[in-house]
Design an enzyme around this catalytic site. Structure first.
Site, PDB file in Angstrom:
ATOM      1  N   LYS A 193     -23.445  26.084  -2.393  1.00 48.55           N
ATOM      2  CA  LYS A 193     -24.159  27.342  -2.128  1.00 48.55           C
ATOM      3  C   LYS A 193     -23.202  28.524  -2.210  1.00 48.55           C
ATOM      4  O   LYS A 193     -22.320  28.681  -1.379  1.00 48.55           O
ATOM      5  CB  LYS A 193     -24.816  27.349  -0.747  1.00 48.55           C
ATOM      6  N   GLY A 245     -15.130  30.479   4.562  1.00 47.30           N
ATOM      7  CA  GLY A 245     -15.824  31.672   5.053  1.00 47.30           C
ATOM      8  C   GLY A 245     -15.221  32.111   6.367  1.00 47.30           C
ATOM      9  O   GLY A 245     -14.048  31.832   6.650  1.00 47.30           O
ATOM     10  N   SER A 246     -16.041  32.765   7.172  1.00 46.22           N
ATOM     11  CA  SER A 246     -15.513  33.347   8.400  1.00 46.22           C
ATOM     12  C   SER A 246     -15.294  32.282   9.479  1.00 46.22           C
ATOM     13  O   SER A 246     -15.968  31.244   9.492  1.00 46.22           O
ATOM     14  CB  SER A 246     -16.494  34.399   8.921  1.00 46.22           C
ATOM     15  N   THR A 247     -14.394  32.577  10.382  1.00 44.20           N
ATOM     16  CA  THR A 247     -14.108  31.667  11.496  1.00 44.20           C
ATOM     17  C   THR A 247     -15.357  31.483  12.362  1.00 44.20           C
ATOM     18  O   THR A 247     -15.662  30.379  12.817  1.00 44.20           O
ATOM     19  CB  THR A 247     -12.931  32.226  12.319  1.00 44.20           C
ATOM     20  N   GLU A 248     -16.096  32.582  12.535  1.00 48.49           N
ATOM     21  CA  GLU A 248     -17.319  32.538  13.357  1.00 48.49           C
ATOM     22  C   GLU A 248     -18.308  31.485  12.820  1.00 48.49           C
ATOM     23  O   GLU A 248     -18.778  30.619  13.560  1.00 48.49           O
ATOM     24  CB  GLU A 248     -17.924  33.938  13.255  1.00 48.49           C
ATOM     25  N   GLY A 250     -17.594  29.162  10.641  1.00 51.84           N
ATOM     26  CA  GLY A 250     -16.904  27.871  10.628  1.00 51.84           C
ATOM     27  C   GLY A 250     -17.078  27.133  11.950  1.00 51.84           C
ATOM     28  O   GLY A 250     -17.290  25.916  11.981  1.00 51.84           O
ATOM     29  N   GLU A 267     -11.992  26.223   5.576  1.00 50.47           N
ATOM     30  CA  GLU A 267     -11.007  27.230   5.165  1.00 50.47           C
ATOM     31  C   GLU A 267     -11.526  28.550   5.700  1.00 50.47           C
ATOM     32  O   GLU A 267     -12.508  29.082   5.184  1.00 50.47           O
ATOM     33  CB  GLU A 267     -10.922  27.305   3.632  1.00 50.47           C
ATOM     34  N   GLU A 398      -9.351  40.226  11.981  1.00 52.04           N
ATOM     35  CA  GLU A 398      -9.340  40.273  10.515  1.00 52.04           C
ATOM     36  C   GLU A 398     -10.254  41.415  10.049  1.00 52.04           C
ATOM     37  O   GLU A 398     -11.434  41.456  10.402  1.00 52.04           O
ATOM     38  CB  GLU A 398      -9.856  38.937   9.973  1.00 52.04           C
TER      39      GLU A 398
HETATM   40  P1  TAP Z   1     -19.340  34.051   6.052  1.00 53.60           P
HETATM   41  O1  TAP Z   1     -20.267  35.032   6.619  1.00 53.60           O
HETATM   42  O2  TAP Z   1     -18.808  33.005   6.954  1.00 53.60           O
HETATM   43  O3  TAP Z   1     -20.098  33.391   4.817  1.00 53.60           O
HETATM   44  C1  TAP Z   1     -19.545  32.370   4.033  1.00 53.60           C
HETATM   45  C2  TAP Z   1     -20.661  31.558   3.438  1.00 53.60           C
HETATM   46  O4  TAP Z   1     -21.372  30.887   4.472  1.00 53.60           O
HETATM   47  C3  TAP Z   1     -21.696  32.380   2.690  1.00 53.60           C
HETATM   48  O5  TAP Z   1     -22.176  31.626   1.601  1.00 53.60           O
HETATM   49  C4  TAP Z   1     -22.772  32.552   3.753  1.00 53.60           C
HETATM   50  O6  TAP Z   1     -24.026  32.877   3.230  1.00 53.60           O
HETATM   51  C5  TAP Z   1     -22.755  31.198   4.402  1.00 53.60           C
HETATM   52  N1  TAP Z   1     -23.280  31.159   5.757  1.00 53.60           N
HETATM   53  C6  TAP Z   1     -23.548  32.189   6.612  1.00 53.60           C
HETATM   54  N2  TAP Z   1     -24.008  31.704   7.793  1.00 53.60           N
HETATM   55  C7  TAP Z   1     -24.009  30.346   7.678  1.00 53.60           C
HETATM   56  C8  TAP Z   1     -24.350  29.282   8.572  1.00 53.60           C
HETATM   57  N3  TAP Z   1     -24.767  29.518   9.810  1.00 53.60           N
HETATM   58  N4  TAP Z   1     -24.222  28.008   8.142  1.00 53.60           N
HETATM   59  C9  TAP Z   1     -23.762  27.738   6.889  1.00 53.60           C
HETATM   60  N5  TAP Z   1     -23.442  28.706   6.010  1.00 53.60           N
HETATM   61  C10 TAP Z   1     -23.548  30.000   6.394  1.00 53.60           C
HETATM   62  O7  TAP Z   1     -18.055  34.702   5.410  1.00 53.60           O
HETATM   63  P2  TAP Z   1     -18.028  35.825   4.296  1.00 53.60           P
HETATM   64  O8  TAP Z   1     -18.332  37.122   4.942  1.00 53.60           O
HETATM   65  O9  TAP Z   1     -18.835  35.414   3.152  1.00 53.60           O
HETATM   66  O10 TAP Z   1     -16.497  35.717   3.835  1.00 53.60           O
HETATM   67  C11 TAP Z   1     -15.489  36.344   4.500  1.00 53.60           C
HETATM   68  C12 TAP Z   1     -14.702  35.373   5.360  1.00 53.60           C
HETATM   69  O11 TAP Z   1     -14.291  34.221   4.621  1.00 53.60           O
HETATM   70  C13 TAP Z   1     -13.428  35.969   5.871  1.00 53.60           C
HETATM   71  O12 TAP Z   1     -13.298  35.736   7.233  1.00 53.60           O
HETATM   72  C14 TAP Z   1     -12.330  35.266   5.105  1.00 53.60           C
HETATM   73  O13 TAP Z   1     -11.104  35.209   5.706  1.00 53.60           O
HETATM   74  C15 TAP Z   1     -12.926  33.947   4.858  1.00 53.60           C
HETATM   75  N6  TAP Z   1     -12.345  33.327   3.673  1.00 53.60           N
HETATM   76  C16 TAP Z   1     -11.488  32.305   3.854  1.00 53.60           C
HETATM   77  C17 TAP Z   1     -10.899  31.711   2.772  1.00 53.60           C
HETATM   78  C18 TAP Z   1      -9.956  30.596   3.004  1.00 53.60           C
HETATM   79  S1  TAP Z   1      -9.524  29.738   1.749  1.00 53.60           S
HETATM   80  N7  TAP Z   1      -9.495  30.288   4.168  1.00 53.60           N
HETATM   81  C19 TAP Z   1     -11.180  32.119   1.485  1.00 53.60           C
HETATM   82  C20 TAP Z   1     -12.072  33.163   1.316  1.00 53.60           C
HETATM   83  C21 TAP Z   1     -12.668  33.757   2.444  1.00 53.60           C
HETATM   84  P3  TAP Z   1     -24.370  34.453   2.998  1.00 53.60           P
HETATM   85  O14 TAP Z   1     -23.580  34.891   1.843  1.00 53.60           O
HETATM   86  O15 TAP Z   1     -25.808  34.517   2.743  1.00 53.60           O
HETATM   87  O16 TAP Z   1     -24.001  35.140   4.279  1.00 53.60           O
END
Ligand code: TAP
Length: 487
Positions: A193, A245-248, A250, A267, A398
């Protein structure tokens, strides 16, 4: 839209616009779900719109996968796991992975333009970083597919089955490659996804995968929002969950998966320290600082968002950093001269603005080069906070944007203590002339990746991942294969 130099008008050369043509990309009006090797309409009947964040122009209408679609995708992956992909010998799987890698290379410009349109990142980054690294990931893992028996996982390591994979918006194609390539190389089937705001390159990758002739169901790509992601990771038919994605989120996933027997890798976020000692080559360090935090608008989990400067050189480094930032060009992501593109979404821009306001309210000094932001779209200027103390919100949380928090230190011990004063632990940078000091620091920094005299270097052979709230498990290298193999 043209790029705008952040320098004061009239004090430097002006660049002529150098836009990459978007003609190479054909964006469909509407996209369906990629399940069982074909594009199918969502059972939910719902679609959402993905925007160009640089202009707010709607790009396409994309399917919202609901619970019935998740069921269907997982069932299709299960079938492929049991009847086709999961039974192929490694040497056969390798051929498909090579084919995907070659197709990404052949369609590199198309992928790069589409990524910049949907994500807002500068074309020079999507062209020179995201797309080549995505191809490299498939090449690298194609090489592993027939050698798993010699990788130290036993003579005949088995795949786990169906992998449910959820990725963020900051490196949409690259994160898809990071997830799919190792899973496929090890014989797993996938349901991926992509993030809601950046689904388009994953859908183009779906087309490439279909053209590469993978058995139907080996890869399924379902678009949607967080509820689709939650449905996928919670699905009983998934054997392995891989999340970036985000720690929250995760933490929510870890709670949902606990006790189910599913394997999990996370991650997550980061708040990396980039540490500059007084013997560092300052010009090189300044380039590394810029790359560390302003690459990809700072939407990088391993971004060097906390700059730790040794006190004796702090003023000199800051001075040169500010001069360098004044030369960055912010604007049209498709312009080949652009250094800083658009913020990916309105909610992300709101988050950055909120944290920056907190930094000012807590007393840190905010600085940005003179910079005119485009009238439409989501934009934030490169920003440096000095006078930051460890208790400030901007030193702890962050920001995931082009915002740097600068702190100082006197001794190496103090640098280590400050660098490790974070709940995260994904990455760190060290700038010094002394090899012994690099080794001393690297042994003490609690971070999954430590770069020395460079920053943001990625290679598929090099494992990447975090400690503490940055998650667990590794992606890349031999260590990355472990997350997809059973006994
Ligand atoms: P999230 O809000 O956590 O979203 C990541 C993914 O999870 C998106 O596809 C999101 O869908 C989906 N998602 C949201 N709520 C979910 C749930 N309850 N259960 C399962 N999936 C869910 O993060 P973001 O805003 O996209 O990305 C930014 C964060 O990712 C940052 O904190 C960054 O540090 C982290 N990140 C980490 C890494 C590594 S390798 N450690 C790499 C890249 C990014 P939607 O798009 O519809 O919200």
């Amino acid at each position: 839209m043209t790029s705008v130099s952040t320098t004061t008008p009239g004090t430097d050369w002006e660049y002529a616009p150098s836009p990459e043509s978007r003609e190479i990309v054909t964006i469909q009006r509407e996209y369906n779900l990629f399940i069982g090797g074909e594009f199918v309409p969502p059972a939910s009947g719902e679609h959402f719109t993905t925007l160009n964040p640089a202009t707010e122009e709607p790009l396409a209408s994309v399917a919202q996968a609901g619970p019935a679609d998740v069921d269907r995708a997982v069932a299709s992956a299960r079938k492929a796991s049991e009847a086709s992909w999961g039974r192929l010998p490694g040497r056969e799987r390798a051929k498909y992975l090579y084919r995907i890698a070659r197709a990404i290379q052949e369609r590199a410009r198309e992928f790069a333009v589409l990524e910049s349109l949907d994500n807002g990142k500068p074309i020079k980054e999507s062209r020179d970083v995201d797309v080549p690294l995505a191809a490299a990931h498939f090449f690298y893992h194609a090489g592993w597919a027939d050698k798993l028996g010699y990788a130290g996982f036993g003579p005949d390591p088995r795949p786990l089955g169906v992998a449910g994979q959820v990725i963020p918006w900051n490196f949409p194609l690259l994160m898809a490659a990071w997830k799919l390539a190792p899973a496929l190389a090890t014989g797993n089937t996938c349901v991926l996804k992509p993030a809601e705001t950046t689904p388009l390159t994953a859908l183009l990758l779906a087309r490439v995968i279909a053209e590469a002739g993978l058995p139907p169901g080996a890869v399924n790509i379902i678009t949607g929002d967080g509820s689709t992601g939650a449905g996928l990771v919670g699905h009983p038919g998934v054997d392995k969950v891989a999340f970036t994605g985000s720690t929250e989120v995760g933490k929510e996933i870890q709670a949902a998966v606990a006790g189910t027997g599913k394997r999990l890798t996370l991650e997550l976020g980061g708040k990396a320290a980039n540490v500059v000692f007084d013997d560092a080559p300052i010009d090189q360090a300044v380039e590394g600082i810029v790359n560390g935090i302003f690459f990809n608008q700072g939407h990088v989990c391993c971004a060097g968002s906390r700059l730790l400067l040794q006190e004796s050189v702090a003023d000199a480094v800051l001075d040169r950093l500010k001069r360098r930032l004044a030369t960055l060009r912010l604007g049209d992501p498709l312009d080949k001269n652009t250094d800083i593109g658009a913020i990916n979404s309105r909610p992300q821009l709101d988050k950055i603005e909120g944290l920056v306001a907190a930094g000012e309210a807590e007393g840190a000094q905010r600085w940005s080069p003179p910079c005119q932001l485009p009238a439409r779209g989501y934009w934030f200027p490169p920003t440096v906070f000095s006078g930051v103390s460890q208790s400030h919100k901007i030193a702890r949380e962050e920001i995931f944007g082009p915002v740097l928090s600068v702190l100082t230190f006197r001794t190496p011990e103090e640098a280590v203590a400050k660098a490790n004063n974070t709940p995260y632990g994904l990455s760190a940078g060290i700038w010094t002339e002394k090899g012994s000091r690099i080794l001393w620091m690297a042994g003490r920094l609690r971070a999954g990746v430590v770069w020395a005299n460079t920053y943001n270097r990625f290679d598929p052979a090099s494992p990447f991942g975090g400690y503490q709230e940055s998650g667990f498990g590794r992606e890349g290298g031999r260590a990355g294969l472990a997350g997809y193999l059973g006994a």
